[in-house]
Design a protein around this motif. Structure first.
Motif, mmCIF file in Angstrom:
data_model
loop_
_atom_site.group_PDB
_atom_site.id
_atom_site.type_symbol
_atom_site.label_atom_id
_atom_site.label_comp_id
_atom_site.label_asym_id
_atom_site.label_seq_id
_atom_site.Cartn_x
_atom_site.Cartn_y
_atom_site.Cartn_z
ATOM 1 N N ALA A 107 0.834 -1.204 0.000
ATOM 2 C CA ALA A 107 0.000 0.000 0.000
ATOM 3 C C ALA A 107 0.869 1.256 0.000
ATOM 4 N N GLU A 108 2.033 1.179 0.675
ATOM 5 C CA GLU A 108 2.903 2.357 0.790
ATOM 6 C C GLU A 108 3.468 2.776 -0.567
ATOM 7 N N ALA A 109 3.551 1.804 -1.498
ATOM 8 C CA ALA A 109 4.187 2.081 -2.789
ATOM 9 C C ALA A 109 3.182 2.377 -3.893
ATOM 10 N N ALA A 110 1.908 2.043 -3.650
ATOM 11 C CA ALA A 110 0.912 2.154 -4.721
ATOM 12 C C ALA A 110 0.342 3.570 -4.811
ATOM 13 N N THR A 111 0.041 3.991 -6.018
ATOM 14 C CA THR A 111 -0.614 5.289 -6.234
ATOM 15 C C THR A 111 -2.118 5.138 -6.083
ATOM 16 N N ASP A 112 -2.689 4.077 -6.666
ATOM 17 C CA ASP A 112 -4.127 3.827 -6.585
ATOM 18 C C ASP A 112 -4.351 2.333 -6.325
ATOM 19 N N ALA A 113 -4.385 1.979 -5.034
ATOM 20 C CA ALA A 113 -4.460 0.563 -4.644
ATOM 21 C C ALA A 113 -5.743 -0.104 -5.146
ATOM 22 N N VAL A 114 -6.843 0.630 -5.152
ATOM 23 C CA VAL A 114 -8.118 0.051 -5.580
ATOM 24 C C VAL A 114 -8.085 -0.256 -7.074
ATOM 25 N N GLU A 115 -7.643 0.696 -7.846
ATOM 26 C CA GLU A 115 -7.555 0.500 -9.294
ATOM 27 C C GLU A 115 -6.613 -0.669 -9.622
ATOM 28 N N LEU A 116 -5.506 -0.729 -8.913
ATOM 29 C CA LEU A 116 -4.537 -1.807 -9.149
ATOM 30 C C LEU A 116 -5.128 -3.166 -8.773
ATOM 31 N N ALA A 117 -5.825 -3.235 -7.643
ATOM 32 C CA ALA A 117 -6.451 -4.503 -7.244
ATOM 33 C C ALA A 117 -7.452 -4.960 -8.306
ATOM 34 N N ARG A 118 -8.203 -4.027 -8.849
ATOM 35 C CA ARG A 118 -9.178 -4.377 -9.903
ATOM 36 C C ARG A 118 -8.460 -4.915 -11.136
ATOM 37 N N GLU A 119 -7.349 -4.314 -11.462
ATOM 38 C CA GLU A 119 -6.559 -4.749 -12.620
ATOM 39 C C GLU A 119 -6.026 -6.181 -12.400
ATOM 40 N N LEU A 120 -5.552 -6.451 -11.183
ATOM 41 C CA LEU A 120 -5.023 -7.798 -10.890
ATOM 42 C C LEU A 120 -6.132 -8.842 -10.991
ATOM 43 N N ARG A 121 -7.281 -8.503 -10.423
ATOM 44 C CA ARG A 121 -8.417 -9.439 -10.492
ATOM 45 C C ARG A 121 -8.848 -9.650 -11.936
ATOM 46 N N ALA A 122 -8.844 -8.596 -12.725
ATOM 47 C CA ALA A 122 -9.235 -8.705 -14.138
ATOM 48 C C ALA A 122 -8.293 -9.640 -14.891
ATOM 49 N N ARG A 123 -7.050 -9.731 -14.407
ATOM 50 C CA ARG A 123 -6.074 -10.622 -15.043
ATOM 51 C C ARG A 123 -6.073 -12.011 -14.426
ATOM 52 N N GLY A 124 -7.039 -12.285 -13.546
ATOM 53 C CA GLY A 124 -7.218 -13.638 -13.023
ATOM 54 C C GLY A 124 -6.434 -13.963 -11.770
ATOM 55 N N ALA A 125 -5.795 -12.955 -11.165
ATOM 56 C CA ALA A 125 -5.044 -13.211 -9.927
ATOM 57 C C ALA A 125 -5.828 -12.697 -8.726
ATOM 58 N N LYS A 126 -5.603 -13.310 -7.592
ATOM 59 C CA LYS A 126 -6.112 -12.755 -6.345
ATOM 60 C C LYS A 126 -5.308 -11.500 -6.036
ATOM 61 N N ALA A 127 -6.018 -10.473 -5.581
ATOM 62 C CA ALA A 127 -5.365 -9.190 -5.321
ATOM 63 C C ALA A 127 -5.064 -9.055 -3.840
ATOM 64 N N GLY A 128 -3.772 -8.882 -3.522
ATOM 65 C CA GLY A 128 -3.370 -8.698 -2.132
ATOM 66 C C GLY A 128 -2.760 -7.336 -1.910
ATOM 67 N N ALA A 135 -13.215 -4.436 0.606
ATOM 68 C CA ALA A 135 -13.950 -5.302 -0.325
ATOM 69 C C ALA A 135 -13.209 -5.497 -1.646
ATOM 70 N N GLU A 136 -12.237 -4.646 -1.901
ATOM 71 C CA GLU A 136 -11.495 -4.697 -3.171
ATOM 72 C C GLU A 136 -10.366 -5.722 -3.166
ATOM 73 N N PHE A 137 -10.056 -6.278 -1.984
ATOM 74 C CA PHE A 137 -8.884 -7.151 -1.861
ATOM 75 C C PHE A 137 -9.280 -8.578 -1.483
ATOM 76 N N ASP A 138 -8.505 -9.537 -2.008
ATOM 77 C CA ASP A 138 -8.701 -10.939 -1.638
ATOM 78 C C ASP A 138 -7.843 -11.307 -0.438
ATOM 79 N N GLU A 188 -15.265 -9.747 10.111
ATOM 80 C CA GLU A 188 -16.452 -10.438 10.607
ATOM 81 C C GLU A 188 -17.658 -9.509 10.634
ATOM 82 N N ARG A 189 -17.443 -8.302 11.142
ATOM 83 C CA ARG A 189 -18.547 -7.343 11.271
ATOM 84 C C ARG A 189 -19.128 -6.970 9.920
ATOM 85 N N ARG A 190 -18.281 -6.817 8.913
ATOM 86 C CA ARG A 190 -18.762 -6.413 7.584
ATOM 87 C C ARG A 190 -19.108 -7.598 6.692
ATOM 88 N N GLY A 191 -18.876 -8.821 7.170
ATOM 89 C CA GLY A 191 -19.167 -10.002 6.354
ATOM 90 C C GLY A 191 -18.275 -10.102 5.128
#
Ligand SMILES: O=C(CO)[C@@H](O)[C@H](O)COP(=O)(O)O
Ligand SMILES: [Fe+2]
Length: 220
Positions: free
Chosen positions: A89-110, A127-130, A162-165
């Motif tokens: 997270a410290e190195a990313a400019t847009d963690a959400v956008e990047l996670a979406r890109e990783l998922r779109a390429r078939g990888a789990k996004a961490g 919710a954006e991360f696996d 747990e609280r957010r399911g």
């Protein structure tokens, strides 16, 4: 679900990688640390090596990117066929956008947090991360001591999950061994990276099952 053990090949013999991979076939995935000598003061290997590990590994790849500008580079690692790609997270400019890109390429996004980075950095976007990786040492080197002061972050994330399911995995990395894994498991971790504890001993397979049993007992 049983605790998952991901041996880190940072502690394996880099010139006998294929043989090292054969000793950990009972693990749940192989953890592959990519370091660029900028984000962390150490250098390992890049995409070409990850592709070769992917080609010969009998178990899935969990790639941990300790690199600058993951927005630019992380999607290339997803393209290797790795099961999961985790960036800092410290190195990313847009963690959400990047996670979406990783998922779109078939990888789990961490997404990973260094010991000093608060969970507030990512808490609105869970919710954006696996997977969320809570570093239990300063990233950069194997064989360091586990930092128990990181456990409150793990407990807080387990509680929020747990609280957010939500269903993201909670991973710990750094200093995980027979004397520390129960602490991390009791705090809420499900996925345990272990480098020196697995490859530093005589019998990696025996150590993997020992670690898994200790974590399961602490989680029960
Ligand atoms: O990401 C890292 C280090 O930055 C790790 O994955 C290490 O490889 C863990 O090594 P041990 O602390 O288990 O020896
Ligand atoms: Fe790692």
């Amino acid at each position: 679900m049983t605790a998952r053990i991901h041996p880190s090949v940072l502690s394996a013999d880099f010139v006998n990688m294929e043989a090292a991979l054969r000793t950990i076939v009972t693990a749940d995935a192989v953890h592959v640390d990519v370091m660029d000598n900028h984000f962390v003061p150490n250098l390992t290997f890049g995409r070409q090596m990850v592709e070769r590990i992917q080609a010969v590994s009998p178990i899935p790849l969990d790639v941990h990117l300790m690199i600058d500008d993951p927005d630019r580079w992380a999607p290339e690692y997803a393209a290797t066929g790795a099961a999961g790609v985790t960036f800092h997270a410290e190195a990313a400019t847009d963690a959400v956008e990047l996670a979406r890109e990783l998922r779109a390429r078939g990888a789990k996004a961490g997404v990973s947090l260094k010991p000093g980075t608060p969970i507030e950095t990512i808490v609105d976007d869970l919710a954006e991360f696996d997977l969320v990786l809570i570093m239990t040492v300063e990233p950069g080197f194997g064989g360091q001591s586990f930092m128990p002061e990181t456990m409150p972050k793990l407990q807080a994330l387990a509680h929020i999950r747990e609280r957010r399911g939500l269903a993201f995995d909670l991973q710990v990395d750094g200093g995980i061994a027979v004397d520390t894994i129960a602490t991390a498991a009791a705090a809420g971790a499900d996925v345990f990276v272990a480098g020196s504890a697995v490859f530093g001993g005589e019998d990696p397979a025996a150590r993997i099952s020992e670690l898994r049993s200790l974590a399961d007992a602490a989680r029960a």
